[in-house]
Design a protein around this motif. Sequence first.
Motif, PDB file in Angstrom:
ATOM      1  N   VAL A 130       0.835  -1.345   0.154  1.00 48.05           N
ATOM      2  CA  VAL A 130      -0.075   0.237  -0.160  1.00 48.05           C
ATOM      3  C   VAL A 130       0.871   1.323   0.024  1.00 48.05           C
ATOM      4  N   THR A 131       0.671   2.080  -0.891  1.00 49.54           N
ATOM      5  CA  THR A 131       1.164   3.371  -0.985  1.00 49.54           C
ATOM      6  C   THR A 131       0.368   4.633  -0.984  1.00 49.54           C
ATOM      7  N   VAL A 132       0.864   5.700  -0.348  1.00 51.90           N
ATOM      8  CA  VAL A 132      -0.218   6.801  -0.238  1.00 51.90           C
ATOM      9  C   VAL A 132       0.137   7.734  -1.583  1.00 51.90           C
ATOM     10  N   HIS A 133      -0.952   8.002  -2.301  1.00 53.54           N
ATOM     11  CA  HIS A 133      -0.983   8.859  -3.432  1.00 53.54           C
ATOM     12  C   HIS A 133      -0.943  10.197  -2.832  1.00 53.54           C
ATOM     13  N   GLU A 134      -2.023  10.438  -2.176  1.00 55.29           N
ATOM     14  CA  GLU A 134      -2.203  11.768  -1.622  1.00 55.29           C
ATOM     15  C   GLU A 134      -3.016  11.833  -0.322  1.00 55.29           C
ATOM     16  N   HIS A 135      -2.416  12.613   0.396  1.00 56.99           N
ATOM     17  CA  HIS A 135      -3.130  12.875   1.780  1.00 56.99           C
ATOM     18  C   HIS A 135      -4.266  14.187   1.532  1.00 56.99           C
ATOM     19  N   LEU A 136      -5.345  14.007   1.799  1.00 53.95           N
ATOM     20  CA  LEU A 136      -6.547  15.125   1.446  1.00 53.95           C
ATOM     21  C   LEU A 136      -7.231  15.266   2.872  1.00 53.95           C
ATOM     22  N   ARG A 137      -7.802  16.729   2.821  1.00 55.88           N
ATOM     23  CA  ARG A 137      -8.537  17.330   3.924  1.00 55.88           C
ATOM     24  C   ARG A 137      -9.598  17.719   3.674  1.00 55.88           C
ATOM     25  N   LEU A 138     -10.761  17.355   4.123  1.00 61.48           N
ATOM     26  CA  LEU A 138     -12.226  17.770   4.050  1.00 61.48           C
ATOM     27  C   LEU A 138     -12.254  18.885   4.693  1.00 61.48           C
ATOM     28  N   PHE A 139     -12.787  20.251   4.216  1.00 63.42           N
ATOM     29  CA  PHE A 139     -13.075  21.612   5.141  1.00 63.42           C
ATOM     30  C   PHE A 139     -14.386  21.753   4.914  1.00 63.42           C
ATOM     31  N   GLU A 140     -15.035  22.466   5.973  1.00 58.94           N
ATOM     32  CA  GLU A 140     -16.180  23.034   6.121  1.00 58.94           C
ATOM     33  C   GLU A 140     -16.262  24.517   6.266  1.00 58.94           C
ATOM     34  N   LEU A 141     -17.063  25.479   5.626  1.00 62.33           N
ATOM     35  CA  LEU A 141     -16.761  26.738   5.733  1.00 62.33           C
ATOM     36  C   LEU A 141     -17.454  27.321   7.217  1.00 62.33           C
ATOM     37  N   GLY A 142     -16.617  28.016   8.019  1.00 58.26           N
ATOM     38  CA  GLY A 142     -17.241  28.575   9.270  1.00 58.26           C
ATOM     39  C   GLY A 142     -17.507  30.125   8.880  1.00 58.26           C
ATOM     40  N   ASP A 143     -17.277  30.972   9.426  1.00 57.27           N
ATOM     41  CA  ASP A 143     -17.264  32.267   9.147  1.00 57.27           C
ATOM     42  C   ASP A 143     -16.616  32.829   8.018  1.00 57.27           C
ATOM     43  N   LEU A 144     -17.269  33.027   7.064  1.00 59.60           N
ATOM     44  CA  LEU A 144     -16.782  33.762   5.535  1.00 59.60           C
ATOM     45  C   LEU A 144     -15.939  34.838   5.958  1.00 59.60           C
ATOM     46  N   VAL A 145     -14.750  34.882   5.440  1.00 58.05           N
ATOM     47  CA  VAL A 145     -13.990  36.162   5.430  1.00 58.05           C
ATOM     48  C   VAL A 145     -13.747  36.618   3.942  1.00 58.05           C
ATOM     49  N   VAL A 146     -14.147  37.456   3.468  1.00 56.49           N
ATOM     50  CA  VAL A 146     -14.159  38.095   2.076  1.00 56.49           C
ATOM     51  C   VAL A 146     -12.699  38.788   2.008  1.00 56.49           C
ATOM     52  N   PRO A 147     -12.019  38.473   1.212  1.00 54.90           N
ATOM     53  CA  PRO A 147     -10.788  39.047   1.114  1.00 54.90           C
ATOM     54  C   PRO A 147     -10.778  40.081  -0.282  1.00 54.90           C
ATOM     55  N   PRO A 148      -9.969  40.927  -0.281  1.00 54.74           N
ATOM     56  CA  PRO A 148      -9.940  42.004  -1.326  1.00 54.74           C
ATOM     57  C   PRO A 148      -9.987  41.481  -2.623  1.00 54.74           C
ATOM     58  N   ALA A 149     -10.914  41.861  -3.264  1.00 51.91           N
ATOM     59  CA  ALA A 149     -11.143  41.123  -4.789  1.00 51.91           C
ATOM     60  C   ALA A 149     -10.125  41.936  -5.569  1.00 51.91           C
ATOM     61  N   PRO A 150      -9.634  41.076  -6.749  1.00 54.10           N
ATOM     62  CA  PRO A 150      -8.931  41.771  -7.895  1.00 54.10           C
ATOM     63  C   PRO A 150      -9.813  42.245  -8.712  1.00 54.10           C
ATOM     64  N   PRO A 151      -8.984  43.140  -9.692  1.00 51.41           N
ATOM     65  CA  PRO A 151     -10.048  43.518 -10.846  1.00 51.41           C
ATOM     66  C   PRO A 151     -10.802  42.662 -11.445  1.00 51.41           C
ATOM     67  N   GLY A 152     -11.892  42.934 -12.051  1.00 51.26           N
ATOM     68  CA  GLY A 152     -12.831  42.006 -12.761  1.00 51.26           C
ATOM     69  C   GLY A 152     -13.890  41.507 -11.931  1.00 51.26           C
ATOM     70  N   GLY A 153     -14.387  40.389 -12.427  1.00 48.03           N
ATOM     71  CA  GLY A 153     -15.684  39.782 -11.155  1.00 48.03           C
ATOM     72  C   GLY A 153     -15.910  38.527 -11.950  1.00 48.03           C
ATOM     73  N   LEU A 154     -17.020  37.851 -11.042  1.00 47.96           N
ATOM     74  CA  LEU A 154     -17.048  36.589 -11.076  1.00 47.96           C
ATOM     75  C   LEU A 154     -18.677  36.689 -12.019  1.00 47.96           C
ATOM     76  N   ARG A 155     -18.776  35.592 -12.919  1.00 50.25           N
ATOM     77  CA  ARG A 155     -19.819  35.196 -13.498  1.00 50.25           C
ATOM     78  C   ARG A 155     -20.245  33.901 -13.843  1.00 50.25           C
ATOM     79  N   PRO A 156     -21.443  33.502 -14.138  1.00 49.01           N
ATOM     80  CA  PRO A 156     -21.743  32.223 -14.439  1.00 49.01           C
ATOM     81  C   PRO A 156     -21.120  31.856 -15.863  1.00 49.01           C
ATOM     82  N   ALA A 157     -20.339  30.498 -16.124  1.00 49.54           N
ATOM     83  CA  ALA A 157     -20.339  30.092 -17.492  1.00 49.54           C
ATOM     84  C   ALA A 157     -21.371  29.999 -18.528  1.00 49.54           C
TER      85      ALA A 157
END
Length: 298
Positions: A130-157
């Motif tokens: 048995v060999t380890v290919h990768e160690h993963l970690r599952l995270f859940e969002l706690g209190d959202l911290v919104v970072p400074p946004a770079p220029p531009g914006g998000l849109r649906p594909a």
Amino acid sequence: MPFDLELTDDPAAFLAAAGDHLAADPVVTTVVATVTARLASGRDHAGAPHRPHRWWALVRDDTESVVGVAMRTAPFEPYPAYVLPMPDDAAVELARVLHERGEVLGGVNGALPAARRVADETARLTGATVTVHEHLRLFELGDLVVPPAPPGGLRPATTADADLVLAWYRAFGRAAAEQAGRTGEHGSPTETFTMADVLERIAAGVVFLWDDEDGETVHLTATNPPAYGVVRVGPVYTPGEHRGRGYASAAVAEVSRRIVEAGDRACLFTDQANPTSNKIYEAVGYRPVVDMVNLLVG
């Protein structure tokens, strides 16, 4: 503890039997829940190669309550099993049952220690290692911290983005491996995606792109459909020439905000060998839930 182990090839029957168990800890069970729901609805990755085996496992205690689940549905080699928490004896028994029915189990992914128990017993029975290919970690969002946004914006594909989205989905696995210092493929289901898969996800509104101030598309963040009130974020991909500018942080934060505002919980996986992605997600408020692993047996 006495237990019963049952295997089924019917995803709908599995969901009917395991629904309460999946719903009781929907962050930990997110992958099993979303993948099984997709297959139960008759949908699958259109380009997925033939799978040598496909099954779901239910572990029940002496009260008939489900206390563990696993599945083997991966559309990529070595077609690993995906194992969630279950009693140690049940994990060992699962490996023995698969061996007795002639399955060659070349990989085991999932939660520790159950995934390791299945892999170790498989190796003992076959003389493999048995060999380890990768160690993963599952995270859940706690209190959202919104970072400074770079220029531009998000849109649906949109469908006009489909060629780019498909290329980036397929590139994600290789890029993730490189960032973690590994060679070869990441072993991600996105590597088997086809145009039909991408168009389905675009139509479902789960693929988002970041355009910079000049209108150039520079980043992709996607999600999976909700299951039991949880939405899993991923893949998250920025081409190499656009990294280091805050696109991933801003996009993940914005997508996570939308998930929470819709009344769902947000979770995601990270590769523990990739310090960049771990730092990004923790900075926007994700907190570790459980360590997972991808193991190779051979």
